[in-house]
Design a protein around this motif. Sequence first.
Motif, PDB file in Angstrom:
ATOM      1  N   LEU A 119      38.159  31.087  48.463  1.00  0.00           N
ATOM      2  CA  LEU A 119      37.107  32.095  48.489  1.00  0.00           C
ATOM      3  C   LEU A 119      37.606  32.905  49.887  1.00  0.00           C
ATOM      4  O   LEU A 119      38.168  32.317  50.700  1.00  0.00           O
ATOM      5  N   GLU A 120      36.968  34.011  50.066  1.00  0.00           N
ATOM      6  CA  GLU A 120      37.173  34.875  51.105  1.00  0.00           C
ATOM      7  C   GLU A 120      36.696  34.287  52.293  1.00  0.00           C
ATOM      8  O   GLU A 120      35.501  33.405  52.235  1.00  0.00           O
ATOM      9  N   PRO A 121      37.081  34.330  53.548  1.00  0.00           N
ATOM     10  CA  PRO A 121      36.697  33.824  54.624  1.00  0.00           C
ATOM     11  C   PRO A 121      35.085  33.988  55.237  1.00  0.00           C
ATOM     12  O   PRO A 121      34.475  33.322  55.755  1.00  0.00           O
ATOM     13  N   VAL A 122      34.650  35.137  54.720  1.00  0.00           N
ATOM     14  CA  VAL A 122      33.213  35.424  54.976  1.00  0.00           C
ATOM     15  C   VAL A 122      32.115  34.940  53.888  1.00  0.00           C
ATOM     16  O   VAL A 122      30.811  35.326  54.082  1.00  0.00           O
ATOM     17  N   TYR A 123      32.572  34.295  52.996  1.00  0.00           N
ATOM     18  CA  TYR A 123      31.685  33.641  52.048  1.00  0.00           C
ATOM     19  C   TYR A 123      30.502  32.938  52.668  1.00  0.00           C
ATOM     20  O   TYR A 123      30.790  32.211  53.515  1.00  0.00           O
ATOM     21  N   HIS A 124      29.351  33.499  52.094  1.00  0.00           N
ATOM     22  CA  HIS A 124      28.093  32.825  52.695  1.00  0.00           C
ATOM     23  C   HIS A 124      27.812  33.270  54.142  1.00  0.00           C
ATOM     24  O   HIS A 124      26.864  32.663  54.700  1.00  0.00           O
ATOM     25  N   THR A 125      28.497  34.127  54.804  1.00  0.00           N
ATOM     26  CA  THR A 125      28.112  34.389  56.160  1.00  0.00           C
ATOM     27  C   THR A 125      27.483  35.740  56.308  1.00  0.00           C
ATOM     28  O   THR A 125      27.601  36.610  55.422  1.00  0.00           O
ATOM     29  N   MET A 147      30.513  37.191  42.407  1.00  0.00           N
ATOM     30  CA  MET A 147      31.650  37.555  43.368  1.00  0.00           C
ATOM     31  C   MET A 147      32.659  38.244  42.685  1.00  0.00           C
ATOM     32  O   MET A 147      33.941  37.794  42.500  1.00  0.00           O
ATOM     33  N   VAL A 148      32.361  39.543  42.215  1.00  0.00           N
ATOM     34  CA  VAL A 148      33.165  40.395  41.313  1.00  0.00           C
ATOM     35  C   VAL A 148      33.786  41.483  42.148  1.00  0.00           C
ATOM     36  O   VAL A 148      34.344  42.435  41.346  1.00  0.00           O
ATOM     37  N   ALA A 149      33.748  41.329  43.575  1.00  0.00           N
ATOM     38  CA  ALA A 149      34.243  42.782  44.124  1.00  0.00           C
ATOM     39  C   ALA A 149      34.795  42.478  45.747  1.00  0.00           C
ATOM     40  O   ALA A 149      35.050  43.473  46.516  1.00  0.00           O
ATOM     41  N   THR A 150      35.334  41.279  45.994  1.00  0.00           N
ATOM     42  CA  THR A 150      35.816  41.127  47.634  1.00  0.00           C
ATOM     43  C   THR A 150      36.969  42.021  47.776  1.00  0.00           C
ATOM     44  O   THR A 150      37.655  42.091  46.957  1.00  0.00           O
ATOM     45  N   SER A 151      37.061  42.338  49.010  1.00  0.00           N
ATOM     46  CA  SER A 151      37.931  43.046  49.394  1.00  0.00           C
ATOM     47  C   SER A 151      39.138  42.112  50.326  1.00  0.00           C
ATOM     48  O   SER A 151      39.957  42.816  50.617  1.00  0.00           O
ATOM     49  N   HIS A 152      38.946  40.852  50.243  1.00  0.00           N
ATOM     50  CA  HIS A 152      39.755  40.017  50.810  1.00  0.00           C
ATOM     51  C   HIS A 152      41.103  39.781  50.328  1.00  0.00           C
ATOM     52  O   HIS A 152      41.101  39.624  49.134  1.00  0.00           O
ATOM     53  N   PRO A 153      42.080  40.582  50.911  1.00  0.00           N
ATOM     54  CA  PRO A 153      43.363  40.679  50.435  1.00  0.00           C
ATOM     55  C   PRO A 153      43.963  39.659  49.369  1.00  0.00           C
ATOM     56  O   PRO A 153      44.285  39.787  47.951  1.00  0.00           O
ATOM     57  N   PRO A 154      44.011  38.501  49.703  1.00  0.00           N
ATOM     58  CA  PRO A 154      44.508  37.469  49.187  1.00  0.00           C
ATOM     59  C   PRO A 154      43.768  36.961  47.577  1.00  0.00           C
ATOM     60  O   PRO A 154      44.457  36.538  46.764  1.00  0.00           O
ATOM     61  N   ALA A 155      42.619  37.218  47.726  1.00  0.00           N
ATOM     62  CA  ALA A 155      41.798  37.213  46.415  1.00  0.00           C
ATOM     63  C   ALA A 155      42.113  38.182  45.447  1.00  0.00           C
ATOM     64  O   ALA A 155      41.400  39.133  44.861  1.00  0.00           O
ATOM     65  N   ASP A 156      43.290  38.217  44.954  1.00  0.00           N
ATOM     66  CA  ASP A 156      43.982  39.243  44.035  1.00  0.00           C
ATOM     67  C   ASP A 156      43.952  38.948  42.441  1.00  0.00           C
ATOM     68  O   ASP A 156      44.617  39.368  41.544  1.00  0.00           O
ATOM     69  N   LEU A 157      43.620  37.620  42.291  1.00  0.00           N
ATOM     70  CA  LEU A 157      43.323  37.235  40.754  1.00  0.00           C
ATOM     71  C   LEU A 157      41.769  37.240  40.288  1.00  0.00           C
ATOM     72  O   LEU A 157      40.882  36.602  41.134  1.00  0.00           O
ATOM     73  N   TYR A 158      41.749  37.748  39.006  1.00  0.00           N
ATOM     74  CA  TYR A 158      40.333  37.635  38.657  1.00  0.00           C
ATOM     75  C   TYR A 158      40.289  36.566  37.648  1.00  0.00           C
ATOM     76  O   TYR A 158      41.121  36.529  36.734  1.00  0.00           O
ATOM     77  N   TRP A 159      39.616  35.556  37.893  1.00  0.00           N
ATOM     78  CA  TRP A 159      39.482  34.188  37.405  1.00  0.00           C
ATOM     79  C   TRP A 159      38.539  34.051  36.252  1.00  0.00           C
ATOM     80  O   TRP A 159      37.378  34.479  36.475  1.00  0.00           O
ATOM     81  N   LEU A 160      39.027  33.429  35.141  1.00  0.00           N
ATOM     82  CA  LEU A 160      38.123  33.159  33.891  1.00  0.00           C
ATOM     83  C   LEU A 160      37.730  31.848  34.253  1.00  0.00           C
ATOM     84  O   LEU A 160      38.428  30.730  34.135  1.00  0.00           O
ATOM     85  N   LEU A 161      36.227  31.339  34.631  1.00  0.00           N
ATOM     86  CA  LEU A 161      35.979  29.969  34.995  1.00  0.00           C
ATOM     87  C   LEU A 161      34.740  29.474  33.946  1.00  0.00           C
ATOM     88  O   LEU A 161      33.975  30.021  33.979  1.00  0.00           O
ATOM     89  N   SER A 162      35.134  28.465  33.224  1.00  0.00           N
ATOM     90  CA  SER A 162      34.382  27.891  32.385  1.00  0.00           C
ATOM     91  C   SER A 162      34.307  26.549  32.842  1.00  0.00           C
ATOM     92  O   SER A 162      35.168  25.864  33.524  1.00  0.00           O
ATOM     93  N   TRP A 214      36.877  37.069  41.371  1.00  0.00           N
ATOM     94  CA  TRP A 214      38.069  37.379  42.159  1.00  0.00           C
ATOM     95  C   TRP A 214      38.359  36.212  43.190  1.00  0.00           C
ATOM     96  O   TRP A 214      37.628  35.918  44.168  1.00  0.00           O
ATOM     97  N   ARG A 215      39.378  35.562  42.990  1.00  0.00           N
ATOM     98  CA  ARG A 215      39.855  34.670  44.183  1.00  0.00           C
ATOM     99  C   ARG A 215      41.583  34.546  44.184  1.00  0.00           C
ATOM    100  O   ARG A 215      42.047  35.237  43.626  1.00  0.00           O
ATOM    101  N   GLY A 216      41.745  33.521  45.128  1.00  0.00           N
ATOM    102  CA  GLY A 216      43.349  33.628  45.432  1.00  0.00           C
ATOM    103  C   GLY A 216      43.926  33.042  44.396  1.00  0.00           C
ATOM    104  O   GLY A 216      43.664  32.347  43.509  1.00  0.00           O
ATOM    105  N   GLU A 217      45.487  33.308  44.728  1.00  0.00           N
ATOM    106  CA  GLU A 217      46.222  32.725  43.651  1.00  0.00           C
ATOM    107  C   GLU A 217      46.335  31.236  43.481  1.00  0.00           C
ATOM    108  O   GLU A 217      46.834  30.812  42.452  1.00  0.00           O
ATOM    109  N   ALA A 218      46.323  30.618  44.653  1.00  0.00           N
ATOM    110  CA  ALA A 218      46.505  29.159  44.600  1.00  0.00           C
ATOM    111  C   ALA A 218      45.293  28.350  43.798  1.00  0.00           C
ATOM    112  O   ALA A 218      45.478  27.392  43.297  1.00  0.00           O
TER     113      ALA A 218
END
Length: 461
Positions: free
Chosen positions: A423-429, A348-363, A414-418
């Motif tokens: 995730l974007e609302p259209v995830y898996h849809t 999930m490295v390219a969503t256009s969902h505006p609030p997902a404006d942080l690139y998260w490093l997830l271990s 890319w995910r939200g700041e909180a």
Amino acid sequence: MSGLKRRDLIGGAAALAALAMVGATAPSAFATPRMRPGAGSAPALGLADRAVAASVDARRALTHIQHLAGRIGPRIGGTESEHRAADYAAARFEELGYQVTRQPFPVADKYLADLVLPDGERWQASASPQGSFDTEVEAAVVDVRGGGVQDGADYAGRDVTGQFALIDHRTADRDAQVRGAVERGAAGVLLVAASSSADRKAPAFLPTLTEPVGVPVLGLGQAHGEWLRRRLVAGPVRLRVIVTAHTGLTSYNVLAERPASIPSDDQVVMVSAHYDSVPGSPGANDDASGSALCLELARVLRRLPTQKALRFALWGSEEQGLIGSRYYVNQLDDHAAERIAACFQNDMVATSHPPADLYWLLSVDGADNLATATVAEAAARLGYTADVAGPEARGGSDHVPFHERGIAAANFSWRGEAGPHLLEPVYHTPEDTVAGNISNTRLQVSLELVGSAVYEVARAR
Ligand code: BES
Ligand code: ZN
């Protein structure tokens, strides 16, 4: 606030305009300390960064997303749709001169339905193994809302004999909803997934039943239900539903490798993504985006001098429980596992969902490792530090089996700041489409970050 946050990230014309800027400035921007697209600060680039970050091109990656999510569509582990995607990716890696192998592994049966609309458009849903399958039914659609279970009025004046009953699914009432439609002579049952949260649409689902019924029973994504109802407002809708049981399935990991050009330490750097998707979803962001990133990095990194080997892995059947990546890690002997310096998973490295404006490093454990640390360092060099968050603890993708084997691994997304749960609302849809959920700008940043980090690790150390 960084440049990326200020930028209009919605797809279409705005994104194309942004890309035109990237394209126009990319090669020469590195001669001067010009800002990277959407960066919060000026870059301080080494030669190696220039070779990678100035060459990766989201427009090229986009053509791969278009093929995987647009032309192929949903890519269900072990079925022909996933095999077509594997063939596409393998052909691209082979053209680039990589040594390609397909690693087969068995996966569970799938019950899937194609819904063919009058205009030829095709949607996908999951089908009940307790309903009929390996069959084709053509009929009109009758909307009976709740299916008359709580309030018999849903059927008032509506005859479903020989028709598809369109019903708002309620998990606790599922058997009664299906029975009610079948007793009234329905030729098939279309259960529409109900949303469990206000900010997320419901995906297609597998409607298992306690007893068999003699007609197809489908679990549609909420968006498909909404689209059907919109068409029903305009007039009658006839559907052709083709239900297929896919059994005895084999899914594949696609592996592409190039040796070190200056071999030093026998190590290999892995870059990965999953190329399958969930039923009913084209999976443009999840995870055609990561797959396309791998293909574009494979292009840029194919001839650059490295001391480590490079291995790209496109995982099959991630969506059924990380099956491909687990299979891969399980078959590594200790020497092969120790050779892997790090695995950079891109999901999930390219969503256009505006609030997902942080690139998260997830271990998996939330700790820094070679993968998270080198991406954070690349962000600092490229001027993207304000756009990057983490490391934060998060599983749910193919970095997990690597972590469990003691290999440095992380997922990037890319995910939200909180938090990365946003995730974007259209995830898996069905709405995870190229037009609706891909930002070229974010894809470009993802390419630059992981490209620079991977090359940093592969080049020396
Ligand atoms: N890309 C998704 C979701 C995801 C969420 C990845 C958070 C990384 C961090 C992934 O393909 C997915 O749907 N994962 C499942 C679990 C998996 C084992 C089926 C999930 O998170 O629910
Ligand atoms: Zn995913």
